[in-house]
Write an enzyme that holds these catalytic residues in place. Structure first.
Site, mmCIF file in Angstrom:
data_model
loop_
_atom_site.group_PDB
_atom_site.id
_atom_site.type_symbol
_atom_site.label_atom_id
_atom_site.label_comp_id
_atom_site.label_asym_id
_atom_site.label_seq_id
_atom_site.Cartn_x
_atom_site.Cartn_y
_atom_site.Cartn_z
ATOM 1 N N ASP A 183 169.214 -38.368 103.993
ATOM 2 C CA ASP A 183 169.775 -38.681 105.482
ATOM 3 C C ASP A 183 171.042 -39.382 105.320
ATOM 4 O OD1 ASP A 183 168.140 -40.843 104.568
ATOM 5 O OD2 ASP A 183 168.504 -41.730 106.681
ATOM 6 N N GLU A 250 166.244 -43.520 105.336
ATOM 7 C CA GLU A 250 166.680 -44.736 104.868
ATOM 8 C C GLU A 250 167.575 -45.368 105.688
ATOM 9 O OE1 GLU A 250 168.907 -47.714 102.112
ATOM 10 O OE2 GLU A 250 169.554 -45.947 103.284
#
Length: 585
Positions: A183, A250
């Site tokens: 991500d 994250e």
């Protein structure tokens, strides 16, 4: 003398004063000044003192002995540079041909082109359409690395977490786990015109790959798959199980749906302390660390805490305002927190101190005032050196103490109506020698003072519902789960020698000289915070120069192609050396 003759030009100059024979007295003016100051203090003293950022009752109170949380032997080790192991060369080194370089760079570019943006308010994977690019990325990864995908056992944990397990032939050996996340922070559309190249173009200018995620964290993820694919193509059959673990959130504030699910899943499979080593994103290489080439893996992390402060007031018509509205009271809260910061600290609990000790031992150009204080202060605390470092720059300052960041504030709905509820979100990064408790105690001390001053009830970290608080209050609640500072990764023993020896072998100094490996730490937190139950050997290390990437999380994020080659070389080597390792686990 007539009145007419007293013109300005005929008035005596100071040197010609008719009183020059006597010293003019200033006492009346001085007396008036003293009386004015006394009157000011009598009338406004409380207000002035409340603005003083150094009031003794508002200062940080160090009522915990940080050394009680650590082993005395560890404290002594952390205040010294660790012993440097010998270089540990892998069986093979991948020397990329020009054609291979072009291919791996093109693959890296394509990874950046998939807009895997994660948002703090994302819904469930199969419900929120913003997750669709993540499914696209999973499919792209499988198509791009078919051999690795058919060799590994691929599991999708909580739908979007990617877990690839390359089973080793010896199940008695603890697995090596390599982490990264796919991500990226969002690239707001209103910033697109400020980018040199579009944020999801993956543009290759021959020196850099440009785009969101080009630095954080797709080069590490793609390099891991490139390295394992090359090894498998050349007949590599692992003896030790190798695991790739890729989180999908994250970059979210709470980061609990990716690695927050993968780590417990692995703990159930392999047990507590069931992994040999975890390597995640982090720092890298510095060719000039006070004159010598260093590698600075993150071997510790600061703690983390987010809070919501709420000020509840009666509200009402703005034509009849109180002395301080809810916004005014919140401004006092914010000022109190910013004007009474946590103290600068440098202790052996901080990996920064260890890195400075290594510089003192191995670097030729350590500033004299650093070396003097390193030798004269300690062994448990370095207060003068901490103050020196805090004055260097904001990053250095953030490394020597708990930080307070006021990030969001909301309040009021209309210009002629007094606010009834004002809130602010504040982030703390907790110093290595502090704790969640000591951080909360300091916040309680400051904010309860403001509440008392304004006649409001105070509820600090009590987890009460708003309807239980009444209409006039200041409350503090935790936002998400706080984190204590991370356990320190050992800088001795077989796994340290495996890690540091591999770094020395495949990532030497620019002229081939020995690269010193030292514990270090960053100001941020990574997904490896989920893995402390699984191993004590946690390294936050990219394997590239720290200058390879720039502008992470902002406009014109990019990553150097040469730095990307370094990462591939590093991952290729650590997989082989870990597979050959027969030392203590």
């Amino acid at each position: 003398m007539s009145e007419k003759s007293l013109t300005p030009s005929s008035l005596p100059l100071p040197a010609q004063s008719p009183y020059s024979g006597r010293r003019k007295s200033n006492y009346p003016k001085i007396l008036l000044g003293v009386l004015f100051v006394l009157a000011t203090l009598v009338n406004f003293g409380p207000s002035i003192s409340s603005l003083n950022p150094l009031r003794n009752d508002l200062k940080f109170v160090d009522d915990e002995n940080w050394m009680d949380r650590f082993d005395q032997g560890d404290i002594e080790k952390w205040s010294q540079c660790p012993q440097q192991p010998k270089a540990l060369f892998p069986n093979t080194t991948w020397q990329l041909s020009d054609e291979e370089k072009k291919k791996v760079v093109d693959t890296f570019s394509k990874a950046v082109q998939i807009p895997t943006e994660s948002f703090d308010d994302n819904g469930e994977p199969n419900e929120d359409p913003r997750w669709k690019p993540f499914f696209d990325f999973q499919a792209w990864l499988e198509d791009t690395f078919p051999l690795a995908h058919t060799t590994a056992k691929i599991e999708y944990i909580n739908t979007l977490g990617i877990l690839a397990t390359f089973e080793g032939s010896d199940p008695s050996l603890k697995p090596l786990l390599l982490m990264s996340h796919y991500d990226v922070v969002p690239a707001p559309s209103d910033t697109f015109d400020r980018w040199t190249h579009p944020p999801f173009s993956g543009y290759n200018d021959g020196t850099y790959i440009w785009g969101r995620g080009a630095g954080d964290d797709k080069p590490l993820l793609v390099a891991q798959w490139e390295a394992i694919s090359n090894l498998l193509e050349n007949g590599f059959k692992p003896r030790r199980t190798i695991i790739f673990s890729h989180g999908n959130d994250e970059e979210e504030v709470f980061a609990r749906r990716g690695q927050g699910h993968i780590a417990p899943f692995l703990e159930e499979r392999y047990g507590k302390d069931g992994l040999l080593m975890v390597i995640d994103e982090g720092s890298g290489l510095i060719d000039d660390f006070y004159g010598a080439p260093f590698a600075i893996p993150g071997m510790g992390e600061k703690g983390y805490m987010d809070i919501v402060i709420s000020v509840g007031t009666a509200g009402g018509h703005s034509s009849v305002p109180p002395t301080h509205s809810g916004i005014g009271i919140m401004s006092q809260v914010v000022s109190a927190l910013e004007d009474n910061p946590f103290p600068n600290k440098l202790t052996p609990a901080s990996p920064l101190l260890t890195s400075l000790e290594c510089a003192l031992a191995h670097s030729p150009s350590v500033p004299s005032h650093y070396s003097k204080l390193l030798k004269s202060e300690g062994p448990k605390s370095y207060p003068k050196l901490a103050k020196v470092l805090a004055k260097e720059n904001l990053k250095s300052k953030a490394m020597v103490g708990t930080t307070t960041a006021v990030d969001v504030i909301n309040g009021g709905v209309k210009v002629n109506a007094l606010p009834e509820l004002v809130t602010t979100l504040i982030n703390f990064r907790i110093d290595f020698s502090e704790s969640i408790n000591s951080t909360q105690s300091h916040v309680n001390r400051l904010v309860s003072h403001i509440a008392k001053k304004n006649g409001l009830d105070y509820h600090g970290f009590e987890s009460k519902k708003k309807e239980e608080l009444g209409g006039k209050y200041i409350s503090i609640e935790l936002l998400g789960l706080p984190l204590e500072p991370a356990p320190r990764t050992p800088a001795e023993g077989g796994v340290w020698e495996l890690f540091a020896g591999t770094v020395k072998a495949v990532l030497p100094g620019s002229n081939g000289e020995e690269r010193i490996v030292t514990p270090y730490a960053s100001t941020g937190n990574t997904d490896c915070k989920m893995y402390y139950n699984l191993t004590k050997n946690v390294y936050r290390f990219m394997g590239s120069s720290v200058s390879a990437g720039s502008n992470a999380h902002t406009v014109d994020e990019k990553f150097a192609i040469e730095g990307y080659f370094q990462i591939i070389k590093w991952v290729h080597a650590i997989i082989q050396n870990s597979d050959s390792y027969d030392g203590e686990e």
